[in-house]
Design a protein around this motif. Structure first.
Motif, PDB file in Angstrom:
ATOM      1  N   VAL A 125       1.131  -1.291   0.186  1.00  0.00           N
ATOM      2  CA  VAL A 125      -0.073  -0.227   0.361  1.00  0.00           C
ATOM      3  C   VAL A 125       0.966   0.988  -0.108  1.00  0.00           C
ATOM      4  N   LEU A 126       1.788   0.623   0.516  1.00  0.00           N
ATOM      5  CA  LEU A 126       2.645   2.727   1.137  1.00  0.00           C
ATOM      6  C   LEU A 126       3.278   2.342  -0.996  1.00  0.00           C
ATOM      7  N   ARG A 127       4.070   0.639  -1.340  1.00  0.00           N
ATOM      8  CA  ARG A 127       4.284   1.997  -2.463  1.00  0.00           C
ATOM      9  C   ARG A 127       3.427   2.030  -3.573  1.00  0.00           C
ATOM     10  N   VAL A 128       2.344   1.466  -3.799  1.00  0.00           N
ATOM     11  CA  VAL A 128       1.668   1.912  -4.306  1.00  0.00           C
ATOM     12  C   VAL A 128       1.386   3.728  -4.796  1.00  0.00           C
ATOM     13  N   TRP A 129       0.821   4.238  -3.155  1.00  0.00           N
ATOM     14  CA  TRP A 129       0.558   5.499  -2.723  1.00  0.00           C
ATOM     15  C   TRP A 129       1.718   6.101  -3.104  1.00  0.00           C
ATOM     16  N   GLN A 130       2.827   5.737  -3.382  1.00  0.00           N
ATOM     17  CA  GLN A 130       4.498   6.237  -3.507  1.00  0.00           C
ATOM     18  C   GLN A 130       4.193   6.599  -4.619  1.00  0.00           C
ATOM     19  N   HIS A 131       3.735   5.492  -5.979  1.00  0.00           N
ATOM     20  CA  HIS A 131       3.967   5.642  -7.287  1.00  0.00           C
ATOM     21  C   HIS A 131       2.438   5.831  -7.674  1.00  0.00           C
ATOM     22  N   ALA A 132       1.727   6.496  -6.865  1.00  0.00           N
ATOM     23  CA  ALA A 132       0.426   6.585  -7.560  1.00  0.00           C
ATOM     24  C   ALA A 132      -0.144   7.389  -8.792  1.00  0.00           C
ATOM     25  N   PRO A 133       0.929   8.735  -8.814  1.00  0.00           N
ATOM     26  CA  PRO A 133       0.662   9.670 -10.043  1.00  0.00           C
ATOM     27  C   PRO A 133       0.974   9.380 -11.817  1.00  0.00           C
ATOM     28  N   GLU A 134       2.003   7.802 -11.317  1.00  0.00           N
ATOM     29  CA  GLU A 134       2.716   7.083 -12.190  1.00  0.00           C
ATOM     30  C   GLU A 134       1.324   6.166 -12.559  1.00  0.00           C
ATOM     31  N   ILE A 135       0.966   5.108 -11.851  1.00  0.00           N
ATOM     32  CA  ILE A 135       0.022   4.479 -12.077  1.00  0.00           C
ATOM     33  C   ILE A 135      -1.261   4.489 -13.209  1.00  0.00           C
ATOM     34  N   SER A 136      -1.194   3.612 -14.410  1.00  0.00           N
ATOM     35  CA  SER A 136      -2.050   4.114 -15.837  1.00  0.00           C
ATOM     36  C   SER A 136      -2.862   2.139 -15.182  1.00  0.00           C
ATOM     37  N   GLY A 137      -4.235   2.104 -15.645  1.00  0.00           N
ATOM     38  CA  GLY A 137      -4.597   1.071 -15.137  1.00  0.00           C
ATOM     39  C   GLY A 137      -5.377   0.927 -14.200  1.00  0.00           C
ATOM     40  N   SER A 138      -5.670  -0.208 -14.411  1.00  0.00           N
ATOM     41  CA  SER A 138      -6.454  -0.680 -12.620  1.00  0.00           C
ATOM     42  C   SER A 138      -4.943  -0.865 -11.445  1.00  0.00           C
ATOM     43  N   LEU A 139      -5.767  -0.225 -10.100  1.00  0.00           N
ATOM     44  CA  LEU A 139      -5.613   0.055  -9.689  1.00  0.00           C
ATOM     45  C   LEU A 139      -4.915  -1.436  -8.829  1.00  0.00           C
ATOM     46  N   ARG A 140      -5.562  -2.270  -8.786  1.00  0.00           N
ATOM     47  CA  ARG A 140      -6.017  -3.292  -8.211  1.00  0.00           C
ATOM     48  C   ARG A 140      -5.087  -4.134  -8.854  1.00  0.00           C
ATOM     49  N   SER A 141      -5.096  -4.167 -10.241  1.00  0.00           N
ATOM     50  CA  SER A 141      -4.199  -5.639 -10.792  1.00  0.00           C
ATOM     51  C   SER A 141      -2.491  -4.188 -10.196  1.00  0.00           C
ATOM     52  N   TYR A 142      -2.103  -3.254 -10.244  1.00  0.00           N
ATOM     53  CA  TYR A 142      -0.936  -2.508  -9.536  1.00  0.00           C
ATOM     54  C   TYR A 142      -0.483  -3.118  -8.533  1.00  0.00           C
ATOM     55  N   LEU A 143      -2.078  -3.047  -6.859  1.00  0.00           N
ATOM     56  CA  LEU A 143      -1.418  -3.559  -5.964  1.00  0.00           C
ATOM     57  C   LEU A 143      -1.214  -4.710  -5.871  1.00  0.00           C
ATOM     58  N   TYR A 144      -1.770  -5.904  -6.713  1.00  0.00           N
ATOM     59  CA  TYR A 144      -1.175  -7.582  -6.679  1.00  0.00           C
ATOM     60  C   TYR A 144       0.006  -7.600  -7.448  1.00  0.00           C
ATOM     61  N   ARG A 145       0.574  -7.205  -8.407  1.00  0.00           N
ATOM     62  CA  ARG A 145       1.995  -7.070  -8.837  1.00  0.00           C
ATOM     63  C   ARG A 145       2.750  -6.485  -7.793  1.00  0.00           C
ATOM     64  N   THR A 146       2.491  -5.629  -6.924  1.00  0.00           N
ATOM     65  CA  THR A 146       3.759  -4.823  -6.193  1.00  0.00           C
ATOM     66  C   THR A 146       3.846  -5.754  -5.103  1.00  0.00           C
ATOM     67  N   ALA A 147       2.663  -6.702  -4.809  1.00  0.00           N
ATOM     68  CA  ALA A 147       2.449  -7.212  -3.801  1.00  0.00           C
ATOM     69  C   ALA A 147       3.201  -8.679  -4.487  1.00  0.00           C
ATOM     70  N   ARG A 148       3.482  -9.337  -4.993  1.00  0.00           N
ATOM     71  CA  ARG A 148       3.906  -9.967  -6.351  1.00  0.00           C
ATOM     72  C   ARG A 148       5.772 -10.064  -5.641  1.00  0.00           C
ATOM     73  N   ASN A 149       6.699  -8.967  -6.638  1.00  0.00           N
ATOM     74  CA  ASN A 149       6.920  -8.049  -6.511  1.00  0.00           C
ATOM     75  C   ASN A 149       8.154  -8.196  -4.854  1.00  0.00           C
ATOM     76  N   ILE A 150       7.332  -7.692  -4.380  1.00  0.00           N
ATOM     77  CA  ILE A 150       7.400  -7.748  -2.936  1.00  0.00           C
ATOM     78  C   ILE A 150       8.093  -8.732  -2.021  1.00  0.00           C
ATOM     79  N   MET A 151       6.659  -9.683  -1.911  1.00  0.00           N
ATOM     80  CA  MET A 151       7.312 -11.931  -1.396  1.00  0.00           C
ATOM     81  C   MET A 151       8.285 -12.425  -2.474  1.00  0.00           C
ATOM     82  N   ILE A 152       8.867 -11.990  -3.557  1.00  0.00           N
ATOM     83  CA  ILE A 152       9.230 -12.799  -4.138  1.00  0.00           C
ATOM     84  C   ILE A 152      11.285 -12.012  -3.578  1.00  0.00           C
TER      85      ILE A 152
END
Length: 165
Positions: free
Chosen positions: A41-68
């Motif tokens: 949530v914090l990373r997505v908030w930091q990049h919010a102006p750059e997000i294009s498309g679905s916020l939820r898909s961006y959240l899931y991809r970000t969580a995936r990257n953090i888990m990896i």
């Protein structure tokens, strides 16, 4: 950038529970899952102006990257592996599979009901065209036509969400 608590809270309130379920399906440690959700949530908030498309898909991809990233860090410190998945390839495959399932489900929800019903009947319930026609109470030609246009619409939605392949 100062923390806008209202925005962070809104993202967490709207997406936190689903994100937590997603992370918990790949990790057996609830505290670790909560840490991943908060960092996401914090990373997505930091990049919010750059997000294009679905916020939820961006959240899931970000969580995936953090888990990896967390798993890779744990690989360098073997004593902390007890709560993580055992094989990096299995971990990546499991998380990617979950992510794809979540994103496709989200995309399906954006289809019209008629298109979604046909795709669910044909691809998830594995009905033949004739079985789907009977189940949906429409002619088989309509099933074929809706399936064709539904797949095209689904591909467009997935492209807008940034899902590749």
């Amino acid at each position: 950038m100062p923390l806008d608590e209202d925005v962070v809270e809104a993202i967490y309130r709207e997406h936190g529970a689903a994100l937590r379920r997603f992370v918990l399906s790949a990790s057996r440690d609830p505290q670790q899952a909560e840490d991943v959700v908060q960092e996401t949530v914090l990373r997505v908030w930091q990049h919010a102006p750059e997000i294009s498309g679905s916020l939820r898909s961006y959240l899931y991809r970000t969580a995936r990257n953090i888990m990896i990233d967390n798993y890779r860090r744990a690989q360098r410190r073997p004593e902390s592996l007890e709560n993580s998945l055992t094989d990096p390839a299995d971990a990546l495959e499991k998380v990617d599979g979950l992510l794809n399932r979540v994103l496709v489900e989200e995309a399906l929800l954006r289809l019209s009901r008629e298109h979604r019903d046909v795709l669910v009947a044909l691809h998830y319930r594995r009905f033949t065209v004739n079985e789907a026609a009977v189940q949906l109470n429409i002619p088989s030609g309509t099933v074929k036509s809706r399936a064709y246009y539904a797949v095209r619409a689904l591909r467009t939605i997935l492209d807008e969400m940034g899902v590749e392949g």
